[in-house]
Design a protein around this motif. Structure first.
Motif, PDB file in Angstrom:
ATOM      1  N   CYS A  36       0.839  -1.203   0.000  1.00 14.65           N
ATOM      2  CA  CYS A  36       0.000   0.000   0.000  1.00 14.65           C
ATOM      3  C   CYS A  36       0.867   1.244   0.000  1.00 14.65           C
ATOM      4  O   CYS A  36       1.779   1.374   0.816  1.00 14.65           O
ATOM      5  CB  CYS A  36      -0.918   0.005   1.208  1.00 14.65           C
ATOM      6  SG  CYS A  36      -2.036   1.436   1.193  1.00 14.65           S
ATOM      7  N   CYS A  38      -0.478   4.453   0.146  1.00 17.84           N
ATOM      8  CA  CYS A  38      -1.308   5.610   0.503  1.00 17.84           C
ATOM      9  C   CYS A  38      -0.560   6.549   1.451  1.00 17.84           C
ATOM     10  O   CYS A  38       0.435   6.183   2.083  1.00 17.84           O
ATOM     11  CB  CYS A  38      -2.632   5.160   1.108  1.00 17.84           C
ATOM     12  SG  CYS A  38      -2.553   4.712   2.855  1.00 17.84           S
ATOM     13  N   CYS A  41      -0.075   5.322   5.109  1.00 13.10           N
ATOM     14  CA  CYS A  41       1.026   4.372   5.305  1.00 13.10           C
ATOM     15  C   CYS A  41       2.370   5.078   5.273  1.00 13.10           C
ATOM     16  O   CYS A  41       3.266   4.778   6.062  1.00 13.10           O
ATOM     17  CB  CYS A  41       0.975   3.272   4.251  1.00 13.10           C
ATOM     18  SG  CYS A  41      -0.340   2.076   4.541  1.00 13.10           S
ATOM     19  N   ARG A  78      -4.902   1.341  13.081  1.00 10.65           N
ATOM     20  CA  ARG A  78      -3.590   0.695  13.032  1.00 10.65           C
ATOM     21  C   ARG A  78      -3.253   0.193  14.421  1.00 10.65           C
ATOM     22  O   ARG A  78      -3.392   0.928  15.398  1.00 10.65           O
ATOM     23  CB  ARG A  78      -2.506   1.700  12.627  1.00 10.65           C
ATOM     24  CG  ARG A  78      -2.872   2.562  11.429  1.00 10.65           C
ATOM     25  CD  ARG A  78      -2.548   1.853  10.158  1.00 10.65           C
ATOM     26  NE  ARG A  78      -3.022   2.621   9.005  1.00 10.65           N
ATOM     27  CZ  ARG A  78      -2.399   2.622   7.840  1.00 10.65           C
ATOM     28  NH1 ARG A  78      -1.289   1.925   7.669  1.00 10.65           N
ATOM     29  NH2 ARG A  78      -2.902   3.304   6.826  1.00 10.65           N
TER      30      ARG A  78
END
Ligand code: ZN
Ligand code: ZN
Length: 142
Positions: A36, A38, A41, A78
Motif C-alpha cells: 500500500c 497511501c 502508510c 492501526r
C-alpha cells in the motif's frame, strides 16, 4: 478471503513486535501480501507498507500485552506496540480481516506479494513495483 496463500489454512503462524512485548498467533488462511502506497502508510511507517491478513477471530494474543489501536482514517485503525512502536496491524471497520505486517511473523517465507494499491498516491521517488498488479478496486477512493 481474496487471494489466500496456498496451504496456510489449518496452520498457525506466530509472531511479535521488535521488543517482544506483543506476541500473537494467527490461524490460517493467510492472505497474500498487498503493498500500500497511501499517504497514511507513508506517514505512519515512512515508506510504503505491506501486509498479509488473517480473519480477526483467528488471531490470539499470547502474552499479557495487546496492540494499541490508532484510528488513522474514517474507515480504519492501526495496531502497534506501545513499547517499541512496531506497526504490525491494520483493520478496516467494514471487514472481518486484520492485516498483519509480513515482518511481524517469526518467519514469513510462506508469503508472496499479490499486488499493490494507491500507486498513484506515491511520490515520484519510488520504488512502486511496476511489475505488481494494481488492485485498487475494492478500497476506498483517496
Ligand atoms: Zn514492542
Ligand atoms: Zn496505506
Amino acid at each position: 478471503m481474496d487471494r489466500p496463500v496456498a496451504d496456510t489454512e489449518g496452520r498457525s503462524f506466530e509472531g511479535g513486535c521488535h521488543c517482544g512485548n506483543i506476541r500473537f498467533k494467527a490461524e490460517g488462511p493467510l492472505r497474500q501480501i498487498l503493498m500500500c502506497h497511501c499517504s497514511d502508510c507513508l506517514k505512519l511507517t515512512g515508506t510504503s507498507w505491506g501486509a498479509s491478513a488473517a480473519y480477526a477471530d483467528s488471531i490470539s494474543w499470547l502474552g499479557e500485552s495487546q496492540p494499541r489501536w490508532y484510528r488513522s482514517s474514517q474507515w480504519a485503525e492501526r495496531g502497534f506496540c506501545p513499547e517499541c512502536g512496531a506497526q504490525m496491524f491494520y483493520r478496516r471497520r467494514d471487514l472481518p480481516l486484520v492485516s498483519i505486517a509480513p515482518g511481524a511473523f517469526d518467519s514469513s517465507e510462506m508469503l508472496t506479494v499479490s499486488g499493490q494499491i494507491y500507486r498513484h498516491a506515491h511520490p515520484s521517488w519510488g520504488p512502486c513495483g511496476d511489475d505488481l498488479a494494481d488492485l485498487d478496486d475494492t478500497y476506498p477512493k483517496r
